[in-house]
Design a protein around this motif. Structure first.
Motif, PDB file in Angstrom:
ATOM      1  N   GLY A 265       0.914  -1.353  -0.030  1.00 52.90           N
ATOM      2  CA  GLY A 265      -0.087  -0.062   0.009  1.00 52.90           C
ATOM      3  C   GLY A 265       0.848   1.340   0.200  1.00 52.90           C
TER       4      GLY A 265
ATOM      5  N   GLY B 112      -4.262   4.360  -5.185  1.00 56.28           N
ATOM      6  CA  GLY B 112      -4.355   3.041  -4.261  1.00 56.28           C
ATOM      7  C   GLY B 112      -3.277   2.103  -4.726  1.00 56.28           C
ATOM      8  N   PRO B 113      -3.050   0.803  -4.112  1.00 54.61           N
ATOM      9  CA  PRO B 113      -3.811   0.507  -2.907  1.00 54.61           C
ATOM     10  C   PRO B 113      -3.404   1.270  -1.819  1.00 54.61           C
ATOM     11  CG  PRO B 113      -2.052  -1.155  -3.358  1.00 54.61           C
ATOM     12  CD  PRO B 113      -2.144  -0.015  -4.650  1.00 54.61           C
ATOM     13  N   TYR B 114      -4.317   1.436  -0.749  1.00 55.80           N
ATOM     14  CA  TYR B 114      -3.720   2.149   0.446  1.00 55.80           C
ATOM     15  C   TYR B 114      -4.503   1.863   1.623  1.00 55.80           C
ATOM     16  CZ  TYR B 114      -8.042   5.068  -0.817  1.00 55.80           C
ATOM     17  OH  TYR B 114      -9.139   5.560  -1.060  1.00 55.80           O
TER      18      TYR B 114
END
Length: 423
Positions: free
Chosen positions: A101, A261-263
């Motif tokens: 992330g 993203g992703p996060y």
């Protein structure tokens, strides 16, 4: 040839006793103490699980259980690469934070900025002990402030996110904490605006006479980079560091507010009148920390960068040695401050000297970036804050103690070192 540490660093261990407690204040109080370089369409590689390390998974679960929403950790050591996460990606859900992330890295940005400035020093475009005013004459800087002082926080410049003076007086700067920051967290700032605000306030001390961490120094460094190169800070970062190292998950965001993203989501707990509230601050505008704490990255990219820096791939040995010469007056934060990084002595029962620069934006996130001097053993991580009402000055030192001992001390330290690390 790796630069050796000066004898004074090898002998200095007093600061270990207070380093992590002060680190909690600096990291988790965020800025109150203390163009886009990659596109959203660029995929961040999915992290491989690596060898089974149940002891590391247990540690990160214990850290999360102490009051955080989530944690993603990456370790590189003699056993290879390991990545893991614990907690949740978002409050109210069960999915863990993604181990690949992106996150706001806060003041870990300062290490990147210092490295870029020192590359220009290596090329003879900037003098390390030259007055900054000679390159930026229109700002009206004190001509005693050198590039070294700027990078080492000995310039005395007012910290534009708020400054505590020696007599106990606090002079506010731009909104950086509490409800005022929450209400203004999408406001955009220009780097020169921030520096001029700082210059309109009294200096904390005469240049070179003391040490005080100030975001102003690194926003000033951004202006210096742009003036000397004729290109934007984001472009220079891409040309000199991000591109050559293949850091595809790292972004210099400018005024953007979206976290690509992703996060994992980050949260901020604040007081509004007589009520405590929690807000999702995954989206925020970190132009208020331009060059000082605004970058976005991943644990993989931080590991790649910091290992490359310490192993001599980004700077000549002489300038890497300069980065590792700490100002003894900086005792009590992350160790002692060199040029864009802290020098922390973990003692003979652990890894000895380790280099680091942790960070946090005003709310929601914290980043950890640690390495041995040869770059062979690293710890990089992202903490996300949740809705728990915890005393970070107590919780964070213990959490960091667990992580440092697990990675750099073989999971444990001698009794004396344990006491020093958590006090």
């Amino acid at each position: 040839m790796k630069p050796a540490f000066p004898p004074a660093i090898r002998a200095t261990k007093v600061f270990r006793r207070v380093a992590l407690t002060a680190l909690a204040a600096a990291l988790l109080a965020g800025v109150a103490t203390p163009g886009v370089a990659a596109a959203d369409s660029v995929a961040v590689p999915k992290a491989a699980a690596g060898p089974d390390r149940p002891e590391l998974q247990q540690v990160i679960q214990e850290v999360v259980d102490s009051g955080y929403a989530g944690l993603q950790l990456r370790v590189h050591d003699q056993q290879g690469d390991w990545v893991g996460s614990a907690g949740v990606r978002k409050l109210g859900e069960v999915a863990k934070p993604p181990t690949n992330g992106r996150f706001w890295i806060g003041s870990s940005t300062k290490s990147f900025t210092a490295t870029l400035v020192l590359q220009l020093v290596a090329e003879g475009k900037i003098g390390l002990d030259s007055p900054v005013a000679g390159y930026l004459p229109k700002l009206g800087l004190d001509r005693r402030i050198t590039v070294r002082m700027m990078l080492q926080h000995t310039s005395g410049l007012f910290n534009y996110t708020g400054e505590y003076y020696n007599d106990g007086t606090f002079v506010p700067g731009i909104p950086a904490t509490g409800k005022e920051w929450v209400d203004n967290r999408f406001h955009g700032y220009q780097p020169e605006e921030l520096v001029r605000l700082a210059l309109s306030k009294p200096a904390k001390f005469a240049p070179g006479t003391n040490w005080s961490y100030a975001n102003t120094n690194y926003t000033l460094a951004l202006l210096l980079i742009e003036k000397v190169t004729g290109r934007s800070y984001a472009e220079e970062m891409r040309r000199r560091i991000l591109g050559p190292l293949g850091l595809r998950g790292t972004v210099v965001p400018g005024n953007r507010t979206e976290l690509p993203g992703p996060y994992a989501h980050g949260y901020y707990r604040y007081q509004d009148a007589d009520q405590w509230k929690v807000v999702d601050v995954t989206r925020q505008n970190l132009s208020l920390l331009a060059g000082a704490g605004d970058m976005i990255s991943t644990t993989q990219d931080l590991q790649t960068y910091f290992s490359a820096l310490q192993s001599g791939k980004l700077l000549p040995a002489s300038l890497l040695a300069e980065m590792r010469k700490p100002d003894p007056r900086s005792t009590g934060l992350f160790g002692q401050y060199g040029l864009g990084q802290y020098v922390l002595d973990t003692g003979p029962d652990c890894a000895g000297i380790i280099l680091n620069h942790d960070g946090s934006p005003p709310g929601g996130y914290g980043s950890l970036m640690y390495s041995t001097p040869d770059g062979s053993r690293t710890l990089t991580a992202s903490l996300t804050m949740g809705d728990a009402a915890v005393d970070q000055s107590v919780v964070f030192p213990k959490a960091l103690d667990k992580l440092i001992k697990a990675v750099f001390c073989g999971g444990q330290a001698g009794a004396a070192d344990q006491a020093n690390l958590v006090q």
